[in-house]
Design a protein around this motif. Sequence first.
Motif, PDB file in Angstrom:
ATOM      1  N   ASP A  87       0.730  -1.144  -0.158  1.00 58.03           N
ATOM      2  CA  ASP A  87      -0.008   0.047  -0.139  1.00 58.03           C
ATOM      3  C   ASP A  87       0.883   1.266   0.094  1.00 58.03           C
ATOM      4  N   THR A  88       1.128   1.697  -1.380  1.00 54.62           N
ATOM      5  CA  THR A  88       1.916   2.928  -1.186  1.00 54.62           C
ATOM      6  C   THR A  88       1.410   4.113  -1.874  1.00 54.62           C
ATOM      7  N   THR A  89      -0.017   4.254  -1.974  1.00 55.20           N
ATOM      8  CA  THR A  89      -0.685   5.288  -2.662  1.00 55.20           C
ATOM      9  C   THR A  89      -0.189   6.686  -2.078  1.00 55.20           C
ATOM     10  N   PRO A  90      -0.398   6.997  -0.489  1.00 57.50           N
ATOM     11  CA  PRO A  90      -0.118   8.195   0.098  1.00 57.50           C
ATOM     12  C   PRO A  90       1.342   8.528  -0.356  1.00 57.50           C
ATOM     13  N   GLU A  91       2.219   7.613  -0.148  1.00 56.88           N
ATOM     14  CA  GLU A  91       3.752   7.851  -0.559  1.00 56.88           C
ATOM     15  C   GLU A  91       3.882   8.292  -1.782  1.00 56.88           C
ATOM     16  N   ALA A  92       3.263   7.527  -2.702  1.00 58.79           N
ATOM     17  CA  ALA A  92       3.142   8.399  -4.109  1.00 58.79           C
ATOM     18  C   ALA A  92       2.768   9.661  -4.400  1.00 58.79           C
ATOM     19  N   LEU A  93       1.718   9.798  -3.673  1.00 60.29           N
ATOM     20  CA  LEU A  93       0.860  11.344  -3.977  1.00 60.29           C
ATOM     21  C   LEU A  93       1.593  12.535  -3.217  1.00 60.29           C
ATOM     22  N   ALA A  94       2.035  12.025  -2.050  1.00 57.07           N
ATOM     23  CA  ALA A  94       2.217  13.232  -0.925  1.00 57.07           C
ATOM     24  C   ALA A  94       3.282  14.286  -1.711  1.00 57.07           C
ATOM     25  N   PRO A  95       4.477  13.700  -2.117  1.00 54.41           N
ATOM     26  CA  PRO A  95       5.573  14.539  -2.690  1.00 54.41           C
ATOM     27  C   PRO A  95       5.028  15.456  -3.899  1.00 54.41           C
ATOM     28  N   LEU A  96       3.887  14.961  -4.602  1.00 56.76           N
ATOM     29  CA  LEU A  96       3.602  15.913  -5.731  1.00 56.76           C
ATOM     30  C   LEU A  96       2.635  16.931  -5.219  1.00 56.76           C
ATOM     31  N   PHE A  97       1.960  16.870  -4.120  1.00 52.41           N
ATOM     32  CA  PHE A  97       0.949  17.858  -3.438  1.00 52.41           C
ATOM     33  C   PHE A  97       1.663  19.243  -3.459  1.00 52.41           C
ATOM     34  N   ASP A  98       1.198  20.284  -3.742  1.00 57.87           N
ATOM     35  CA  ASP A  98       1.671  21.718  -3.569  1.00 57.87           C
ATOM     36  C   ASP A  98       0.984  21.935  -2.180  1.00 57.87           C
ATOM     37  N   LYS A  99      -0.073  21.617  -1.937  1.00 58.00           N
ATOM     38  CA  LYS A  99      -0.767  21.752  -0.745  1.00 58.00           C
ATOM     39  C   LYS A  99      -1.625  20.587  -0.274  1.00 58.00           C
ATOM     40  N   SER A 100      -1.717  20.059   0.868  1.00 58.15           N
ATOM     41  CA  SER A 100      -2.397  18.894   1.359  1.00 58.15           C
ATOM     42  C   SER A 100      -3.686  19.625   1.871  1.00 58.15           C
TER      43      SER A 100
END
Length: 194
Positions: A87-100
């Motif tokens: 389960d790696t979806t959060p790790e994949a997406l978080a670095p791409l976010f300008d704002k969470s």
Amino acid sequence: MAHVHADTPFAPLGLAVLTVSDTRGFNEDGSGDLLGERLTQAGHALVERQIVPDDVYRIRAVVSAWVVREDIQVILVNGGTGFMPRDTTPEALAPLFDKSVEGYGELFRQLSLETIGTSTIQSRAVAGLIDRTLVFAMPGSPKACATAWDGILAAQLDARTRPCNFVAMVLPEAKHCGSRQVSADEDVAERAGA
């Protein structure tokens, strides 16, 4: 509590649905089906739909390709948000976010507490803004996708929802919410009851 403002027109958005799974194909993707049905019933457009394995770089590749498209304002990702090794979806997406959007995960877990009890703490539902594209990740079960759409996303992706919604974040021509910046003339008119 949020409510619909009758004087504001509905603004249809272009959405993409990404299912993260090592085992599902389109014939077994009940979660992707549910999200596609819900968003089109709400008046939005399902622009694209894909399934990728639980792999950080493949998830990022699809999301990054969709973010640069003019016809996609929102990406819904289902699957890969648990605590299993794959389960790696959060790790994949978080670095791409300008704002969470921290409140999304918090509210998702609060809503799912009613149905799955304390197991909700194992959900790592995340959301964020990448440039002018919103990304919402949720667990991969149809029930979890229904919780996310019905309990949060349907209202927040509707320009009529007050006091606030996300539509102005992704459509530059959309009016900002009442709690956002208001011009002096609008403020005077609102106070006068116009």
